[in-house]
Write a protein that holds these residues in place. Sequence first.
Motif, short mmCIF file in Angstrom:
data_model
loop_
_atom_site.label_atom_id
_atom_site.label_comp_id
_atom_site.label_asym_id
_atom_site.label_seq_id
_atom_site.Cartn_x
_atom_site.Cartn_y
_atom_site.Cartn_z
N SER A 8 27.99 82.22 97.10
CA SER A 8 27.83 81.89 95.68
C SER A 8 27.09 80.58 95.50
O SER A 8 26.35 80.41 94.52
N ALA A 9 27.26 79.65 96.44
CA ALA A 9 26.60 78.35 96.31
C ALA A 9 25.12 78.43 96.68
O ALA A 9 24.27 77.89 95.98
N ILE A 10 24.82 79.09 97.79
CA ILE A 10 23.41 79.14 98.22
C ILE A 10 22.61 80.17 97.44
O ILE A 10 21.38 80.15 97.46
N ARG A 11 23.27 81.09 96.75
CA ARG A 11 22.60 82.07 95.89
C ARG A 11 23.05 81.86 94.45
O ARG A 11 23.46 82.79 93.77
N GLN A 12 22.97 80.63 94.01
CA GLN A 12 23.45 80.28 92.67
C GLN A 12 22.70 81.08 91.59
O GLN A 12 21.48 81.20 91.64
N TYR A 13 23.49 81.60 90.63
CA TYR A 13 22.97 82.37 89.49
C TYR A 13 22.32 83.69 89.89
O TYR A 13 21.58 84.28 89.11
N SER A 14 22.60 84.15 91.10
CA SER A 14 22.15 85.48 91.50
C SER A 14 23.16 86.53 91.03
O SER A 14 24.24 86.20 90.52
N LEU A 15 22.82 87.80 91.22
CA LEU A 15 23.74 88.86 90.83
C LEU A 15 25.05 88.77 91.60
O LEU A 15 26.14 88.94 91.04
N GLY A 16 24.94 88.49 92.91
CA GLY A 16 26.16 88.35 93.71
C GLY A 16 27.03 87.20 93.25
O GLY A 16 28.26 87.29 93.26
N ASP A 17 26.39 86.10 92.83
CA ASP A 17 27.14 84.95 92.33
C ASP A 17 27.87 85.32 91.05
O ASP A 17 29.04 84.96 90.86
N TYR A 18 27.20 86.04 90.16
CA TYR A 18 27.84 86.45 88.91
C TYR A 18 29.02 87.41 89.17
O TYR A 18 30.07 87.32 88.54
N ILE A 19 28.84 88.31 90.13
CA ILE A 19 29.92 89.25 90.46
C ILE A 19 31.11 88.50 91.05
O ILE A 19 32.27 88.75 90.68
N ALA A 20 30.84 87.57 91.98
CA ALA A 20 31.93 86.78 92.58
C ALA A 20 32.64 85.94 91.53
O ALA A 20 33.87 85.81 91.55
N THR A 21 31.88 85.37 90.60
CA THR A 21 32.48 84.57 89.53
C THR A 21 33.35 85.43 88.63
O THR A 21 34.48 85.04 88.28
#
Length: 328
Positions: free
Chosen positions: A127-140
Amino acid sequence: MLRYTLWRLALMVPITVLISMIVFVIIQLPPGDFVTTMTARMSQQNESVDPAVLEALRARYGFDQPVYVQYWKWVSGILLHGDFGQSFDWNSPVDDLIWDRLGLTLIVSLATLLFIWLLAFPIGIYSAIRQYSLGDYIATFLGFIGLAIPNFLLALILMWLTTEYLGWSPGGLFSSEYINAEWSWARVGDLIDHLWIPVIVLGTGGTASLIRIMRANLLDELQKPYVEMARARGLSETRLLLKYPVRVALNPFVSTIGWLLPNLVSGAVVTAIVLSLPTSGPLLLNALFAQDMYLAGAIIMLLSILTLIGTLISDLLLAWLDPRVRYE
């Protein structure tokens, strides 16, 4: 570091004595005692109580003596003989009641801790290295869901799904034929089969919380000048990430050892009741309701000692992990 460790170990002795005093005062705070609770329970069932029998019970358990005498009797039994006293409600030695349940509690807690770390560590980094990516949004999103759903509600949902679609009841940690059986590989396998639901239920909130902490800390470290300096010197992205910012961002994982284990042991009482887990949480709750002071005091003391040991371990690991931390 050795001097600091020895100092902390020596300091744990007076802290443990102080904790024992506080624990004894806390379990003595409710009005009355076990005999009073037993009398009220029998009165609700329309059973008569002989006053002479009540006085004999008070004399037998030392309730007619001053509080400091009762405390000394309890703490001296623990220090000199390793005797935690007699459970009034179960009419059994406290040692026989707590050790088996405490062992199962530690198994559930350690499995939950491992589950939390194995999930939160890689997801937080991603989530940190791919900030604001789809995976980051899903994890959030999943993290917010994990923090918002109470453990007991998640336990009820998983129990319904398991019963409805898998055809077996997930309650408890053992099947009926292994509840009172001796330990064997078959019993260990049955425990593992039943362990996954309590681990998921208890670990969801902690995983969601540590994902957010790992993500925030790592984002903060990635913006610091030393990362840009290492990148400018040609260090590979993976080695740069794991050697410096991730190592610093791991501090919250290490620091949680001091509170996470006792929190899992004592904070999962409702979940343990819902899932019918033979752990120390429900036993402590029943002991407090029954004013079974020796049983309640023993469990609270063990949780307090576990907190002290966990805090010491987390402090030492933190100093080893982060060179900036020094205790001399």
